[in-house]
Every structure is written in C-alpha cells, then in structure tokens.
Design a protein around this motif. Sequence first.
Motif, PDB file in Angstrom:
ATOM      1  N   ALA A 183       0.673  -1.221  -0.091  1.00 35.31           N
ATOM      2  CA  ALA A 183      -0.188   0.029   0.166  1.00 35.31           C
ATOM      3  C   ALA A 183       0.892   1.379  -0.018  1.00 35.31           C
ATOM      4  O   ALA A 183       0.510   2.361  -0.638  1.00 35.31           O
ATOM      5  CB  ALA A 183      -0.791   0.256   1.127  1.00 35.31           C
ATOM      6  N   ARG A 184       1.942   1.105   0.799  1.00 36.97           N
ATOM      7  CA  ARG A 184       2.862   2.599   0.881  1.00 36.97           C
ATOM      8  C   ARG A 184       3.447   2.669  -0.494  1.00 36.97           C
ATOM      9  O   ARG A 184       3.809   3.676  -1.171  1.00 36.97           O
ATOM     10  CB  ARG A 184       3.807   2.289   2.059  1.00 36.97           C
ATOM     11  CG  ARG A 184       4.920   3.356   2.176  1.00 36.97           C
ATOM     12  CD  ARG A 184       4.206   4.627   2.526  1.00 36.97           C
ATOM     13  NE  ARG A 184       3.939   4.384   4.254  1.00 36.97           N
ATOM     14  CZ  ARG A 184       3.174   5.480   4.859  1.00 36.97           C
ATOM     15  NH1 ARG A 184       2.631   6.536   4.217  1.00 36.97           N
ATOM     16  NH2 ARG A 184       3.148   5.444   6.150  1.00 36.97           N
TER      17      ARG A 184
ATOM     18  N   ASP B 191      -3.217   5.023   3.979  1.00 32.86           N
ATOM     19  CA  ASP B 191      -3.798   5.954   4.682  1.00 32.86           C
ATOM     20  C   ASP B 191      -3.466   6.284   6.140  1.00 32.86           C
ATOM     21  O   ASP B 191      -3.753   5.509   6.877  1.00 32.86           O
ATOM     22  CB  ASP B 191      -5.289   5.673   4.757  1.00 32.86           C
ATOM     23  CG  ASP B 191      -6.283   6.965   5.044  1.00 32.86           C
ATOM     24  OD1 ASP B 191      -5.958   7.899   5.858  1.00 32.86           O
ATOM     25  OD2 ASP B 191      -7.493   7.055   4.767  1.00 32.86           O
ATOM     26  N   ASN B 192      -2.511   7.353   6.127  1.00 33.04           N
ATOM     27  CA  ASN B 192      -1.754   7.449   7.488  1.00 33.04           C
ATOM     28  C   ASN B 192      -2.988   7.865   8.627  1.00 33.04           C
ATOM     29  O   ASN B 192      -2.526   7.562   9.702  1.00 33.04           O
ATOM     30  CB  ASN B 192      -0.680   8.665   7.288  1.00 33.04           C
ATOM     31  CG  ASN B 192       0.522   8.262   6.543  1.00 33.04           C
ATOM     32  OD1 ASN B 192       1.140   7.000   6.817  1.00 33.04           O
ATOM     33  ND2 ASN B 192       0.622   9.012   5.294  1.00 33.04           N
ATOM     34  N   GLU B 193      -3.909   8.590   8.081  1.00 34.01           N
ATOM     35  CA  GLU B 193      -4.843   9.048   9.029  1.00 34.01           C
ATOM     36  C   GLU B 193      -5.471   7.968   9.718  1.00 34.01           C
ATOM     37  O   GLU B 193      -5.835   7.780  11.067  1.00 34.01           O
ATOM     38  CB  GLU B 193      -5.774  10.015   8.389  1.00 34.01           C
ATOM     39  CG  GLU B 193      -6.754  10.953   9.537  1.00 34.01           C
ATOM     40  CD  GLU B 193      -7.632  11.694   8.791  1.00 34.01           C
ATOM     41  OE1 GLU B 193      -8.615  12.248   9.415  1.00 34.01           O
ATOM     42  OE2 GLU B 193      -7.210  12.385   7.654  1.00 34.01           O
ATOM     43  N   LYS B 194      -6.054   7.134   8.934  1.00 28.35           N
ATOM     44  CA  LYS B 194      -6.523   5.873   9.368  1.00 28.35           C
ATOM     45  C   LYS B 194      -5.790   4.887  10.289  1.00 28.35           C
ATOM     46  O   LYS B 194      -6.209   4.549  11.628  1.00 28.35           O
ATOM     47  CB  LYS B 194      -7.045   4.758   8.404  1.00 28.35           C
ATOM     48  CG  LYS B 194      -8.256   5.434   7.664  1.00 28.35           C
ATOM     49  CD  LYS B 194      -8.662   4.046   6.796  1.00 28.35           C
ATOM     50  CE  LYS B 194     -10.229   4.423   6.299  1.00 28.35           C
ATOM     51  NZ  LYS B 194     -10.460   3.411   5.239  1.00 28.35           N
ATOM     52  N   ALA B 195      -4.396   4.988   9.939  1.00 29.02           N
ATOM     53  CA  ALA B 195      -3.467   4.066  10.893  1.00 29.02           C
ATOM     54  C   ALA B 195      -3.403   4.875  12.273  1.00 29.02           C
ATOM     55  O   ALA B 195      -3.057   3.977  12.983  1.00 29.02           O
ATOM     56  CB  ALA B 195      -2.166   4.097   9.990  1.00 29.02           C
ATOM     57  N   ILE B 196      -3.238   6.071  12.157  1.00 26.46           N
ATOM     58  CA  ILE B 196      -2.925   6.982  13.509  1.00 26.46           C
ATOM     59  C   ILE B 196      -4.129   6.803  14.571  1.00 26.46           C
ATOM     60  O   ILE B 196      -3.915   6.718  15.565  1.00 26.46           O
ATOM     61  CB  ILE B 196      -2.538   8.366  13.129  1.00 26.46           C
ATOM     62  CG1 ILE B 196      -1.141   8.374  12.252  1.00 26.46           C
ATOM     63  CG2 ILE B 196      -2.587   9.209  14.467  1.00 26.46           C
ATOM     64  CD1 ILE B 196      -0.773   9.799  11.867  1.00 26.46           C
ATOM     65  N   ASN B 197      -5.315   6.880  13.518  1.00 24.38           N
ATOM     66  CA  ASN B 197      -6.571   6.877  14.525  1.00 24.38           C
ATOM     67  C   ASN B 197      -7.110   5.386  14.721  1.00 24.38           C
ATOM     68  O   ASN B 197      -8.319   5.354  15.291  1.00 24.38           O
ATOM     69  CB  ASN B 197      -7.595   7.806  13.848  1.00 24.38           C
ATOM     70  CG  ASN B 197      -7.140   9.264  13.691  1.00 24.38           C
ATOM     71  OD1 ASN B 197      -6.352   9.466  14.862  1.00 24.38           O
ATOM     72  ND2 ASN B 197      -7.235   9.955  12.619  1.00 24.38           N
ATOM     73  N   PHE B 198      -6.537   4.412  14.592  1.00 25.70           N
ATOM     74  CA  PHE B 198      -7.119   3.116  14.459  1.00 25.70           C
ATOM     75  C   PHE B 198      -7.395   2.663  15.837  1.00 25.70           C
ATOM     76  O   PHE B 198      -6.616   3.148  16.684  1.00 25.70           O
ATOM     77  CB  PHE B 198      -5.931   1.947  13.916  1.00 25.70           C
ATOM     78  CG  PHE B 198      -6.667   0.743  14.031  1.00 25.70           C
ATOM     79  CD1 PHE B 198      -7.317  -0.049  13.224  1.00 25.70           C
ATOM     80  CD2 PHE B 198      -6.270  -0.191  15.099  1.00 25.70           C
ATOM     81  CE1 PHE B 198      -7.720  -1.348  13.375  1.00 25.70           C
ATOM     82  CE2 PHE B 198      -6.530  -1.406  15.323  1.00 25.70           C
ATOM     83  CZ  PHE B 198      -7.382  -2.060  14.410  1.00 25.70           C
TER      84      PHE B 198
END
Length: 458
Positions: free
Chosen positions: A441-442, A448-455
């Motif tokens: 994916a990277r 999606d960095n935002e999804k990863a940070i807010n998981f």
Amino acid sequence: MSKQKSAFLSLGLFTIVAILHFLSINHIVGLSSLFLQMSRWVVIAALIMYALAKRSLTTWILVSMVIGIEVGLDYPVFAQNLKVLSQIFLRMIKTIIAPILFATLVVGIAGHSDLKQVGRMGWKSILYFEIVTTIALAIGLIAINISQAGVGIHIPEGFHQDIPEVKAQTWQEVVLHIFPENFVKSIYNGDVLPIVVFSVLFGIGLAMLSEEKRKPLLKFSESLAETMFKFTNIIMYFAPIGVGAAIAVTVGHLGLDILFSLVKLLLTLYVALIAFLLVVLLPIALLIKIPIKNFIKAISEPVSIAFATTSSESALPRAMENMEKFGVPRKIVSFVLPTGYTFNLDGTTLYLSLASVFVAQAAGIQMTIGQQVIMGLTLMLTSKGVAGVPRASLVILLGTVASFGLPVWPVMAILGIDELMDMARTSVNVIGNTLASCVIARWEGEFDNEKAINFTAN
C-alpha cells in the motif's frame, strides 16, 4: 469494578501466585498441588473480571487462552472433549474464506478497472515475498547451526506417533495446483491460491465488459463482500470459546513432560522467530513509517486466533478487516493477504529450514552449508499454499526428508511438539502478511496515514 482496578487486581494476584509456585517448585515452602491449582483459578477469575470491564473481543480471546491452558493441565481427559468446539469455529471460518476472497478481489479489480495496477501489485508482492522468505530461510539455518539442537537428542521411552502419509509432488504438480480445475472443487478443498487465481481472472474479465453489463455483477460482489464482513463479526463472538477449546485440547494432549527432551529445539525456533521479527519485520515497519503501536493493536486479534488454532486461514477474515481499518485499501488487502498465504510463509519457511537440519543432526549426518541451502530452498518452494492447513508443513518436511535420504524417526520426535511449534510459526505468517499489505500500500502510494494513526480495535 473499573477497568484500571481490575487490571491491577489481576496483575497483583498473578505476581503472588507466581511467587507461590516458585517457592513450591524450589521446595522452599511446602504447598499442596490442590492449593496451587485453586490459586491459579483465582487469577483466572480476576482476569475474567478484567475482561468484563474492558469489553474487548481481543481481551476475551487472550483470557480464554489462559483458561484453556489451565483446563488442559488440570483436566486433560475432559479437555479432549472440547475439540468439537474448536472444530466448529474452524468450520465456520472456512465457510467465509472463498466468498470473501472472491467478492473483495472482484470488487478491487473490476470496481476500479485499473488492470495495470493489478499487474503492478502482482510483481511488487512477489518480489517482496521472495526477498523476505529467503531471509527467513537464512535465519533458520543460522539458528539451528548455532544451537545444534538435534545433536545428541534422546527420544522418550515408548514414544510413538502416527506419521501422516506423504505423497511426493513434482514441481510440475506444484505449478499445476496453482490453477483451478474446478472453482467449486477448490472451495470444497480449501485451496486458497486457485480461488485467488479464478477471482483475479473473473475480475479482469468483468472489468473488460461495458458499464451496463458490469454493474449488476459488481453490485452483487460489493453486497457479498459487505455481508461476509458482517458474517465474520458474528462468528468472532464465538472466537473466545473456539480458541480456548483449541488451547485446552493441545495442552491436554501434550502435557508438559514430553517437552523437556525437545525443549532446545523449541527454544531455538522461538528465538529465531523473535529474531526475525526484530531484525527483519520491525525495521521494515519503521522504514515504511507506520505507527507500530497501532499496528500491533490491529494484528493482535488475528495473531491470537492464529496462535491458538494453528491455522493462518482462521485469522484471514479478521486480518483483512483490520488491515482495511488500519489504512490499507480493500483492493490491496484482498490481493496481498491471500496471495501472501501462498508465497509469504515467513514463519513456516524459517521452521522448515531449521527442522530439516535438525533431522540431519539428530541422525548424526553432517551436511555442508551448500546442502543445507539446497534443502531449504526445496522446502521453501514445496511449502507454498500450506498456510490454511494446521501442521501441513510437517507433511512437507517428511516428503523433503525422504527425498534427501534422511531418516524419518527424528520427524516423529518433532511431531510430539509440532503443535507448539505450529502456534509460533503460524503467528509469524500472519504478522508477515499483514505487514506485507502495508508495504505494498505504501509502495503504491495509497496507504492512509490518518486511518493508521486513529486506528482503534473493536
């Protein structure tokens, strides 16, 4: 009781009980086995209180594993009757695999109509898989040559195990197995790779149709994918029972005595797998800049399921769902994870390289590094596609050992602890494949960095 208070209570009781067991084992204080058994159940009661307060499925799965271990130790005969519960869970999981793979792959390919990306993801995935599994192979060979775990091994008296029947496969048969003869037959046999190949070709064919003809099947596939994810959520409520039962059966069957003669091999595998995680997978995760703490949260549930059931396939639905929530697009998750279950068996590859040399050491046969590498590469190639079947790698090991003229009796010794070894290597398989989906994916520029940070875990 609050979550924090129940956590401190569980930790405190565990510490006290651990000290009591240490004093008893070292004959410092005389404590009855019944008292020690009851003290362990008090700790389990505290863990149950913590799970009730936390209300997390992952916590319940981990607590159920502890309960399963205790049941297996205290009531080994009764524990064997719990096998049906773990089999129910595995059967229900297997019903999900084919439809969820078919639906997500078709939507991922036909929904975006980007056939170039499918080909690009394909070669990137294979390149990454083969590099990482080759490193795993090397670590396995290095670990067993350092520990010399097979030298001077003694099999417990009266040790007998039924060896599974092995049918040698030619490389032509291995390649032919990739392509589906009958889609329904592949579903029935649980062959992941033929299902993936069929779904990819179906998705490509659908993508080539006009919008009018493509839309109905695409809508159906989207609905099927969403339904199967909801179906997964329903089945996961049974996961603590199925996982706890699987652990109870394993511990009740093995006990602890037989492990002592093979503890060196077991420790060699666990140390090698930990080294692989720290030296290879952790740097990769840091290199692609994913939040490690949240990644661990995302994989904890599928890894714990894989650990208890010794089947990567049982963890696949939840791993796919969590990776999508973690920020990996569905089209990449649905392609990389199932493909990785065939080509990216990091834990299994490491185990096979280690175990094959162990067999030679136990038999007193000296193998050169070149011979070890050739045997390891043979195992790496013939092991493709075994992730969904518990202990299938043992059958692969038997076939390779026979073809290299090595004796079978050391494999019988491994069979005694293979369930414990399978837990570790299967868990690493799942960790490796979930990380691979993040890597691709990277690499594609779609993580999606935002999804990863807010998981947040379920």
